[in-house]
Design a protein around this motif. Structure first.
Motif, PDB file in Angstrom:
ATOM      1  N   ALA A   1       0.847  -1.206  -0.278  1.00  0.00           N
ATOM      2  CA  ALA A   1       0.060   0.098  -0.062  1.00  0.00           C
ATOM      3  C   ALA A   1       0.929   1.229   0.024  1.00  0.00           C
ATOM      4  O   ALA A   1       1.137   1.821   0.971  1.00  0.00           O
ATOM      5  CB  ALA A   1      -0.961  -0.080   1.189  1.00  0.00           C
ATOM      6  N   THR A   2       1.334   1.608  -1.285  1.00  0.00           N
ATOM      7  CA  THR A   2       2.200   2.853  -1.453  1.00  0.00           C
ATOM      8  C   THR A   2       1.512   3.892  -2.324  1.00  0.00           C
ATOM      9  O   THR A   2       0.540   3.643  -3.031  1.00  0.00           O
ATOM     10  CB  THR A   2       3.559   2.321  -1.836  1.00  0.00           C
ATOM     11  OG1 THR A   2       3.262   1.743  -3.039  1.00  0.00           O
ATOM     12  CG2 THR A   2       3.990   1.375  -0.876  1.00  0.00           C
ATOM     13  N   ILE A   3       2.289   4.930  -2.548  1.00  0.00           N
ATOM     14  CA  ILE A   3       1.673   6.051  -3.297  1.00  0.00           C
ATOM     15  C   ILE A   3       2.914   6.396  -4.266  1.00  0.00           C
ATOM     16  O   ILE A   3       4.035   6.586  -3.699  1.00  0.00           O
ATOM     17  CB  ILE A   3       1.191   7.246  -2.498  1.00  0.00           C
ATOM     18  CG1 ILE A   3      -0.168   6.919  -1.650  1.00  0.00           C
ATOM     19  CG2 ILE A   3       0.669   8.422  -3.697  1.00  0.00           C
ATOM     20  CD1 ILE A   3      -0.653   7.921  -0.932  1.00  0.00           C
ATOM     21  N   ALA A   4       2.734   6.606  -5.639  1.00  0.00           N
ATOM     22  CA  ALA A   4       3.907   7.008  -6.470  1.00  0.00           C
ATOM     23  C   ALA A   4       3.865   8.400  -6.253  1.00  0.00           C
ATOM     24  O   ALA A   4       2.922   9.094  -5.903  1.00  0.00           O
ATOM     25  CB  ALA A   4       3.431   6.609  -7.734  1.00  0.00           C
ATOM     26  N   PRO A   5       5.100   9.038  -6.675  1.00  0.00           N
ATOM     27  CA  PRO A   5       5.348  10.380  -6.313  1.00  0.00           C
ATOM     28  C   PRO A   5       4.894  11.010  -7.747  1.00  0.00           C
ATOM     29  O   PRO A   5       4.548  10.562  -8.808  1.00  0.00           O
ATOM     30  CB  PRO A   5       6.650  10.609  -6.324  1.00  0.00           C
ATOM     31  CG  PRO A   5       7.388   9.396  -7.113  1.00  0.00           C
ATOM     32  CD  PRO A   5       6.300   8.322  -6.807  1.00  0.00           C
ATOM     33  N   ASN A   6       4.726  12.560  -7.691  1.00  0.00           N
ATOM     34  CA  ASN A   6       4.487  13.148  -8.793  1.00  0.00           C
ATOM     35  C   ASN A   6       2.993  12.939  -9.281  1.00  0.00           C
ATOM     36  O   ASN A   6       2.072  12.607  -8.513  1.00  0.00           O
ATOM     37  CB  ASN A   6       5.405  13.172 -10.134  1.00  0.00           C
ATOM     38  CG  ASN A   6       6.802  13.139  -9.626  1.00  0.00           C
ATOM     39  OD1 ASN A   6       7.130  14.146  -9.016  1.00  0.00           O
ATOM     40  ND2 ASN A   6       7.773  12.300  -9.969  1.00  0.00           N
ATOM     41  N   TYR A   7       2.620  13.192 -10.460  1.00  0.00           N
ATOM     42  CA  TYR A   7       1.333  13.364 -11.060  1.00  0.00           C
ATOM     43  C   TYR A   7       0.939  12.404 -12.200  1.00  0.00           C
ATOM     44  O   TYR A   7       2.085  11.807 -12.929  1.00  0.00           O
ATOM     45  CB  TYR A   7       1.023  14.575 -11.787  1.00  0.00           C
ATOM     46  CG  TYR A   7       1.017  15.648 -10.690  1.00  0.00           C
ATOM     47  CD1 TYR A   7      -0.145  16.041  -9.881  1.00  0.00           C
ATOM     48  CD2 TYR A   7       2.109  16.056 -10.211  1.00  0.00           C
ATOM     49  CE1 TYR A   7      -0.107  17.075  -8.981  1.00  0.00           C
ATOM     50  CE2 TYR A   7       2.258  17.310  -9.167  1.00  0.00           C
ATOM     51  CZ  TYR A   7       1.016  17.540  -8.711  1.00  0.00           C
ATOM     52  OH  TYR A   7       1.193  18.492  -7.750  1.00  0.00           O
ATOM     53  N   ALA A   8      -0.139  11.607 -12.465  1.00  0.00           N
ATOM     54  CA  ALA A   8      -0.587  10.850 -13.475  1.00  0.00           C
ATOM     55  C   ALA A   8      -0.958  11.380 -14.687  1.00  0.00           C
ATOM     56  O   ALA A   8      -1.861  12.468 -14.581  1.00  0.00           O
ATOM     57  CB  ALA A   8      -1.680   9.802 -12.718  1.00  0.00           C
TER      58      ALA A   8
END
Length: 359
Positions: free
Chosen positions: A121-128
């Protein structure tokens, strides 16, 4: 030592030269992820490459989060890609499908609001990139053991669909911070079951997916792409050399046809490595053909072959504006420049309107 113009056997594929076309997302499909007619022309124009590695192609909707990218899970998608592979073959080329599952870098807007999936359960940096513009990534949920097994079968079915679509083989996309890479490296995998912790455990998903694909279509038609050098989309490893040495030895044991390493150098123009490329230190761990990628120009590519670091080189951006890249290299014709503003646009401009045959 071989030159870039010498033929090479990549498993079941006999490539006439070692100037390969690297996979590049170009966003020319439909919103339903079906290939379009202009893609037929684009790939056919580049058939002189020793081997074309297709743009990344989604194996299921859960793992496809790029606007206008294509998939290989529906009859319409398979038929669309069949028109492309037929055109490449009619022009004397060879093409394999890069199988893609993006994991945590799929925005929920592609999934009817549901969370994306990852090793943890992680979050990628920056924007999609989304159909509504750039949006912050959202937290992924960790895949269950049963879901991992289902994804292995999706890779297997994706490979079978690729063969049905006329591809000469496949490449598993295990690099660039996408799902398999999220399992491999310790900045994104915090599991405490058999898919996390040790190197062997973190590599288990890649092993199972590769073995399933090799069993389905033959190991001599299977390749893998890795990115051992540095961070990509927030994914990195604290000790990459032992990790990727073990991974290369594992893939060599499975008997895959070829392996590609994408490693931007420290002074790279498209992505920057955190260390010098590891290919020289990893070369001994893989017994098959090794393909190098990222920021290569002709002289550096030939030098890498002369030194025995790799056996072929995959060129990306040079193929965008130079459909006839092998001829330009052979005849020392200056390369045309590409237009970055058209990399991900949906029209023919900057896609199929670059001149061929060095005219």
């Amino acid at each position: 030592m071989p030159s870039l113009f010498d033929p090479i056997e990549l498993g079941a594929i006999k490539a006439p030269n070692r100037i390969l076309m690297a996979p590049m997302t170009r966003a020319r499909g439909t919103r339903d992820h079906v290939p379009t007619p202009i893609m037929v022309d684009y790939y056919a124009q580049r058939a002189s490459a020793g081997l074309i590695i297709s743009e990344a192609i989604g194996i299921n909707q859960l793992g496809l989060g790029w606007p206008y990218a294509t998939g290989l899970w529906s009859p319409e998608q398979i038929a669309g890609w069949r028109r492309i592979t037929d055109a490449v073959h009619e022009n004397g080329g060879r093409i394999i499908a890069q199988l893609w599952q993006m994991g945590r870098v799929v925005h929920p807007s592609f999934l009817s609001g549901e969370a994306p999936v990852s090793a943890s359960a992680t979050i990628a940096p920056n924007y999609a990139h989304t159909y509504g513009g750039k949006k912050p990534y959202e937290q992924a949920r960790a895949l269950s053991i049963d879901e991992i097994a289902e994804l292995v079968q999706h890779f297997r079915q994706g490979a079978l669909n690729a063969i049905e679509a006329g591809f000469d083989g496949v490449q598993l996309h295990a690099s660039n911070g996408y799902l398999i890479d999220q399992f491999l490296r310790d900045s994104s995998n915090f599991r405490d079951d058999r898919y996390g912790g040790s190197i062997e455990n973190r590599a288990r998903f890649l092993r199972e997916a590769t073995e399933a694909v090799a069993d389905a279509i033959g190991a001599d038609r299977v390749g893998v792409r890795l990115s051992p050098n540095g961070e990509t989309q927030g994914v990195r490893d604290s000790n990459p050399l032992p990790l990727f040495t073990a991974v290369l030895e594992m893939l060599s044991e499975i008997g895959i046809a070829h392996l590609e390493l994408r490693e931007p150098p420290i002074d790279g123009t498209f992505g920057v490595g955190e260390m010098d490329p590891l290919a020289r230190q990893l070369r001994h761990a893989f017994k098959g053909p090794l393909i190098l990628n990222s920021d290569f120009k002709f002289a550096r590519a030939q030098a890498a072959l002369d030194e025995g670091v790799g056996d072929a080189v995959a060129f990306g951006r040079p193929f965008i504006a130079n459909p006839d890249l092998p001829k330009r290299f052979a005849e020392k014709i200056p390369l045309a420049a590409d237009d970055p503003t058209t990399w991900f646009s949906q029209g023919i401009q900057g896609y199929v309107d670059y001149p061929s045959d060095a005219q």
